[in-house]
Enzyme design. Structure first.
Site, mmCIF file in Angstrom:
data_model
loop_
_atom_site.group_PDB
_atom_site.id
_atom_site.type_symbol
_atom_site.label_atom_id
_atom_site.label_comp_id
_atom_site.label_asym_id
_atom_site.label_seq_id
_atom_site.Cartn_x
_atom_site.Cartn_y
_atom_site.Cartn_z
ATOM 1 N N GLY A 170 0.779 -1.239 0.000
ATOM 2 C CA GLY A 170 0.000 0.000 0.000
ATOM 3 C C GLY A 170 0.809 1.286 0.000
ATOM 4 O O GLY A 170 0.246 2.366 0.195
ATOM 5 N N TRP B 217 2.230 2.892 -2.527
ATOM 6 C CA TRP B 217 1.810 3.791 -3.620
ATOM 7 C C TRP B 217 0.442 4.394 -3.304
ATOM 8 O O TRP B 217 0.193 5.554 -3.603
ATOM 9 C CB TRP B 217 1.756 3.034 -4.957
ATOM 10 C CG TRP B 217 3.110 2.808 -5.580
ATOM 11 C CD1 TRP B 217 4.305 2.694 -4.929
ATOM 12 C CD2 TRP B 217 3.413 2.684 -6.981
ATOM 13 N NE1 TRP B 217 5.316 2.499 -5.831
ATOM 14 C CE2 TRP B 217 4.807 2.483 -7.092
ATOM 15 C CE3 TRP B 217 2.640 2.706 -8.150
ATOM 16 C CZ2 TRP B 217 5.444 2.321 -8.329
ATOM 17 C CZ3 TRP B 217 3.281 2.537 -9.378
ATOM 18 C CH2 TRP B 217 4.662 2.355 -9.472
ATOM 19 N N ASP C 195 -5.002 -6.028 -5.520
ATOM 20 C CA ASP C 195 -3.838 -6.896 -5.377
ATOM 21 C C ASP C 195 -4.314 -8.311 -5.060
ATOM 22 O O ASP C 195 -5.391 -8.512 -4.495
ATOM 23 C CB ASP C 195 -2.910 -6.405 -4.264
ATOM 24 C CG ASP C 195 -1.472 -6.929 -4.454
ATOM 25 O OD1 ASP C 195 -0.597 -6.109 -4.814
ATOM 26 O OD2 ASP C 195 -1.227 -8.144 -4.281
ATOM 27 N N ASP D 105 -7.380 -10.999 -8.657
ATOM 28 C CA ASP D 105 -6.454 -11.081 -9.783
ATOM 29 C C ASP D 105 -6.939 -10.152 -10.890
ATOM 30 O O ASP D 105 -8.101 -10.239 -11.319
ATOM 31 C CB ASP D 105 -6.433 -12.543 -10.279
ATOM 32 C CG ASP D 105 -5.356 -12.790 -11.308
ATOM 33 O OD1 ASP D 105 -4.911 -11.830 -11.976
ATOM 34 O OD2 ASP D 105 -4.973 -13.961 -11.462
ATOM 35 N N LYS E 131 5.533 -0.830 -13.998
ATOM 36 C CA LYS E 131 6.791 -1.547 -13.843
ATOM 37 C C LYS E 131 7.057 -2.334 -15.119
ATOM 38 O O LYS E 131 6.140 -2.918 -15.701
ATOM 39 C CB LYS E 131 6.678 -2.500 -12.646
ATOM 40 C CG LYS E 131 8.026 -3.012 -12.151
ATOM 41 C CD LYS E 131 7.881 -4.213 -11.250
ATOM 42 C CE LYS E 131 7.486 -3.949 -9.826
ATOM 43 N NZ LYS E 131 8.548 -3.383 -8.993
ATOM 44 N N ASP F 13 2.429 -1.420 -10.402
ATOM 45 C CA ASP F 13 3.721 -1.857 -9.844
ATOM 46 C C ASP F 13 3.700 -3.380 -9.753
ATOM 47 O O ASP F 13 4.457 -3.972 -8.987
ATOM 48 C CB ASP F 13 3.894 -1.213 -8.451
ATOM 49 C CG ASP F 13 5.346 -1.223 -7.975
ATOM 50 O OD1 ASP F 13 6.244 -1.400 -8.810
ATOM 51 O OD2 ASP F 13 5.563 -1.060 -6.758
#
Ligand code: SAM
Length: 245
Positions: free
Chosen positions: A88, A90, A111, A127, A191, A151
């Site tokens: 958490g 971000w 997440d 997911d 990312k 990320d």
């Protein structure tokens, strides 16, 4: 006296690596040495100490802060989607930047793992590949997003080409999501482990966004393959993805 931190990777249990991926330690004699090195790096890492002293849940928060300070990614009142948000860091940083606690902006995260609550943010456990989750995220967002952050990192197998493909698959799905929900002019930050397979995603980004650049914040270790891709100026009308909102 404070207890020394438990050696990561020494217990045989999975742990999170510097790049934020979950690793399962190998049962070999090398394990002790590599976990020792990991602890040493953590103890000597000024970003770990800074994140902790500022109340961030992860040093990843500093990566986002550094990229934001340089590229003005998050603005007051923005609607933000954070893919792969646990634990958490971000979310915490984005919440401050958009003014969430004062009732400004929207912040929605997802997440696979549990994420502790962040005041004002909506957080799903699930997911991103699951269509139902995707639709629920969009419902919670309540409109278009100004910024999509990802990320996300896959669990590593230790086989570098496989790990690269798995993380690139997450970049692909994040980009697909971004193209479905972003407002024209919107921003996508994700990312991206460099290694070749990300080329198709980068080509799509160059088509659908005005500017695409690689970004490596200081808090991302120089020796790590981790990097970020920042795409700004979403063209909206040029995207051929099915728009969901
Ligand atoms: C580097 S961590 C994120 C750190 C986070 N940005 C922070 O600041 O605390 C990467 C996360 O991606 C998540 N992830 C990986 N694959 C995912 C998927 N398919 N759907 C949702 N989350 C996923 C992992 O569970 C992991 O928590």
């Amino acid at each position: 006296m404070a207890k020394p931190p438990k050696p990561k990777g020494n217990s045989g249990r999975s742990y999170r690596s510097d790049a934020g991926v979950t690793k399962t330690p190998k049962k070999s004699r090398g394990r002790t040495e590599s976990s020792r090195r990991w602890i040493q790096r953590q103890l000597n890492d000024p970003f770990v100490a800074e994140a902790k002293s500022r109340g961030f849940r992860s040093r990843a928060a500093l990566k986002l802060e550094q990229m934001d300070q340089k590229h003005n990614i998050l603005t007051h009142n923005a609607a933000v989607l954070d893919l792969g948000c646990a634990p958490g860091g971000w979310l915490q940083y984005a919440s401050q930047k958009i003014g969430l606690t004062a009732g400004h902006g929207r912040l929605v995260g997802i997440d696979l793992l549990d994420t502790d609550p962040v005041a004002g943010a909506d957080i799903l456990k699930g997911d991103i590949n699951d269509d139902a989750m995707m639709h629920e995220l969009i419902r919670l967002l309540g409109g278009k997003a100004d910024v999509v952050l990802s990320d996300m990192a896959a669990d590593t197998t230790g086989h570098r080409p496989t790990d690269h493909l798995r993380t690139t698959a997450l970049l692909d799905i994040a980009l697909d999501m971004a193209c479905r929900v972003l407002t024209p002019g919107g921003v996508f930050l994700a990312k991206c482990f460099r290694g070749g397979a990300e080329k198709d995603a980068l080509d799509l980004m160059r088509r659908d966004f005005a500017v695409v650049r690689h970004v490596k914040p200081a808090a991302s270790r120089a020796e790590s393959v981790e990097s970020y891709v920042l795409a700004t100026g979403f063209r909206g009308e040029n995207s051929d993805g099915e728009r969901l909102i």
